[in-house]
Design a protein around this motif. Structure first.
Motif, mmCIF file in Angstrom:
data_model
loop_
_atom_site.group_PDB
_atom_site.id
_atom_site.type_symbol
_atom_site.label_atom_id
_atom_site.label_comp_id
_atom_site.label_asym_id
_atom_site.label_seq_id
_atom_site.Cartn_x
_atom_site.Cartn_y
_atom_site.Cartn_z
ATOM 1 N N GLU A 48 0.924 -0.778 0.022
ATOM 2 C CA GLU A 48 0.448 -0.058 0.215
ATOM 3 C C GLU A 48 0.847 1.299 0.124
ATOM 4 O O GLU A 48 0.313 2.260 0.272
ATOM 5 N N MET A 49 2.200 0.910 0.627
ATOM 6 C CA MET A 49 3.167 2.364 -0.098
ATOM 7 C C MET A 49 4.280 2.200 -0.694
ATOM 8 O O MET A 49 4.980 1.351 0.245
ATOM 9 N N VAL A 50 4.514 2.279 -1.354
ATOM 10 C CA VAL A 50 5.674 2.441 -1.875
ATOM 11 C C VAL A 50 6.702 2.961 -2.299
ATOM 12 O O VAL A 50 6.470 3.778 -2.825
ATOM 13 N N PRO A 51 7.634 3.560 -1.498
ATOM 14 C CA PRO A 51 8.487 4.446 -1.938
ATOM 15 C C PRO A 51 9.299 4.451 -3.232
ATOM 16 O O PRO A 51 9.438 3.513 -4.138
ATOM 17 N N PRO A 52 10.357 5.851 -3.993
ATOM 18 C CA PRO A 52 10.428 5.644 -5.216
ATOM 19 C C PRO A 52 11.663 5.005 -5.068
ATOM 20 O O PRO A 52 12.078 4.113 -4.466
ATOM 21 N N CYS A 53 12.166 4.476 -6.400
ATOM 22 C CA CYS A 53 13.243 3.316 -6.544
ATOM 23 C C CYS A 53 14.187 4.049 -7.231
ATOM 24 O O CYS A 53 13.692 3.967 -8.102
ATOM 25 N N PHE A 54 15.370 4.150 -6.752
ATOM 26 C CA PHE A 54 16.266 4.734 -7.656
ATOM 27 C C PHE A 54 17.370 3.953 -8.436
ATOM 28 O O PHE A 54 17.954 3.322 -7.722
ATOM 29 N N LEU A 55 17.408 3.481 -9.638
ATOM 30 C CA LEU A 55 17.716 1.932 -10.219
ATOM 31 C C LEU A 55 18.861 2.879 -11.346
ATOM 32 O O LEU A 55 19.476 4.078 -11.346
ATOM 33 N N ASP A 56 20.059 2.036 -10.892
ATOM 34 C CA ASP A 56 21.317 2.417 -11.689
ATOM 35 C C ASP A 56 21.175 2.914 -12.810
ATOM 36 O O ASP A 56 20.362 1.983 -13.301
ATOM 37 N N LYS A 57 22.034 3.258 -14.243
ATOM 38 C CA LYS A 57 21.450 3.414 -15.444
ATOM 39 C C LYS A 57 21.716 1.882 -16.596
ATOM 40 O O LYS A 57 20.220 1.956 -17.025
ATOM 41 N N THR A 58 22.190 0.705 -15.523
ATOM 42 C CA THR A 58 21.921 -0.698 -16.557
ATOM 43 C C THR A 58 20.977 -1.338 -16.715
ATOM 44 O O THR A 58 19.520 -1.063 -17.487
ATOM 45 N N ARG A 59 19.848 -0.934 -15.005
ATOM 46 C CA ARG A 59 18.495 -1.000 -14.698
ATOM 47 C C ARG A 59 17.613 -0.611 -15.474
ATOM 48 O O ARG A 59 16.489 -1.138 -16.205
ATOM 49 N N PHE A 60 17.940 0.261 -15.346
ATOM 50 C CA PHE A 60 16.878 1.686 -15.571
ATOM 51 C C PHE A 60 16.693 1.232 -17.256
ATOM 52 O O PHE A 60 15.526 1.440 -17.717
#
Length: 302
Positions: free
Chosen positions: A128-140
């Motif tokens: 119900e409450m998910v913070p943003p996920c900051f990805l490295d460039k490869t995963r993004f």
């Protein structure tokens, strides 16, 4: 200040974007959408508080923005992934034009085009409450590439467009699941006392899978007993964590299932009533009209 009376609820993205304060008006012919963020938000904007009755996935390649879920505010940055699910008060602000994708999907679309038991495979969707996920460039870049493919296929006139899009979206969800499970902030959010809420949503989902609900199956006390919790405490947790009472969750789920049966099948209203746990069809008709403003037969004709 926003009050319950002036907060609008939207069942699809195009309804939200009819408000000129939000973004560029869009056309929507299905329960699944994908749009480029820089197109729908080509200038800074601050949305009003609203309630979206659909799932949203946002990929931010570059730009500056924030979003709120209930009383929580989150800031984004380049290579951000975040998603929101139905049932919360939300808002967002574009401070510098954001480049990326926004993907939306209804629960019905997920069940019809991904899997009937989609929440078993993708239980993170119920968090119900998910913070943003900051990805490295490869995963993004992996998600961005999938977004490009989905966007391209969605805008074709191919006879197999919907099948191709749903298949690519399945891969997208699997990748999101993989990346979220590697993110420490998400794991904290997933594991904390929201387990009660997650289990309630799973129990609510599984209850509706039976062809005919047992009498009393949709009582709040029944769901509380399943988790060996006192009904009063259980209700407090659900209301506090989601902003919606357990009873309202049950009512909304009942309406969603009823609407699907009325629009997608020729099952008689009487049988639908019994299937959804109503002892009398007249009780079902009164309930449905109170929730939607239409009788079951009127809704089916419409």
């Amino acid at each position: 200040m926003n009050t319950k009376s002036n907060i609008k609820a939207y069942n699809k993205l195009s309804d939200l974007y009819k408000d000129e304060r939000v973004g560029q008006s869009i056309m929507q012919d299905a329960d699944f959408t994908i749009h480029r963020m820089e197109i729908v938000h080509n200038k800074p904007v601050q949305s009003p508080v609203f309630r979206a009755n659909y799932f949203s996935f946002v990929l931010i390649e570059k730009g500056k923005s924030f979003y709120t879920i209930d009383d929580h505010k989150f800031h984004t940055k380049p290579h951000t992934l975040y998603f929101t699910n139905p049932g919360h008060l939300k808002s967002f602000g574009i401070e510098e034009v954001v480049h990326g994708f926004i993907i939306t999907s209804s629960e019905e679309y997920l069940k019809e085009h991904i899997h009937a038991t989609v929440f078993d495979e993708f239980s993170f969707l119920l968090t119900e409450m998910v913070p943003p996920c900051f990805l490295d460039k490869t995963r993004f870049d992996e998600l961005q590439h999938l977004g490009e493919q989905i966007f391209e296929e969605q805008n074709k006139n191919s006879a197999l467009r919907h099948k191709i899009v749903s298949s690519l979206f399945m891969v997208f969800l699997l990748k999101v699941k993989e990346f979220l499970m590697q993110d420490n902030s998400f794991k904290v959010a997933y594991d904390r006392d929201s387990e009660i809420v997650n289990q309630f949503k799973k129990d609510l989902e599984s209850t509706f899978r039976s062809n005919t609900l047992k009498n009393g199956a949709l009582q709040v006390s029944t769901f509380a007993e399943t988790q060996q919790l006192h009904p009063a405490y259980f209700s407090t947790v659900i209301k506090t964590k989601t902003g919606i009472s357990a009873n309202k969750w049950i009512q909304d789920k009942t309406v969603t299932e009823a609407q699907a049966l009325l629009s997608k099948s020729t099952t008689p209203v009487k049988e639908i009533a019994y299937r959804l746990g109503f002892n009398e069809p007249t009780h079902f008709s009164k309930f449905f009209k109170k929730q939607t403003g239409l009788t079951p037969n009127q809704y089916r004709k419409q």
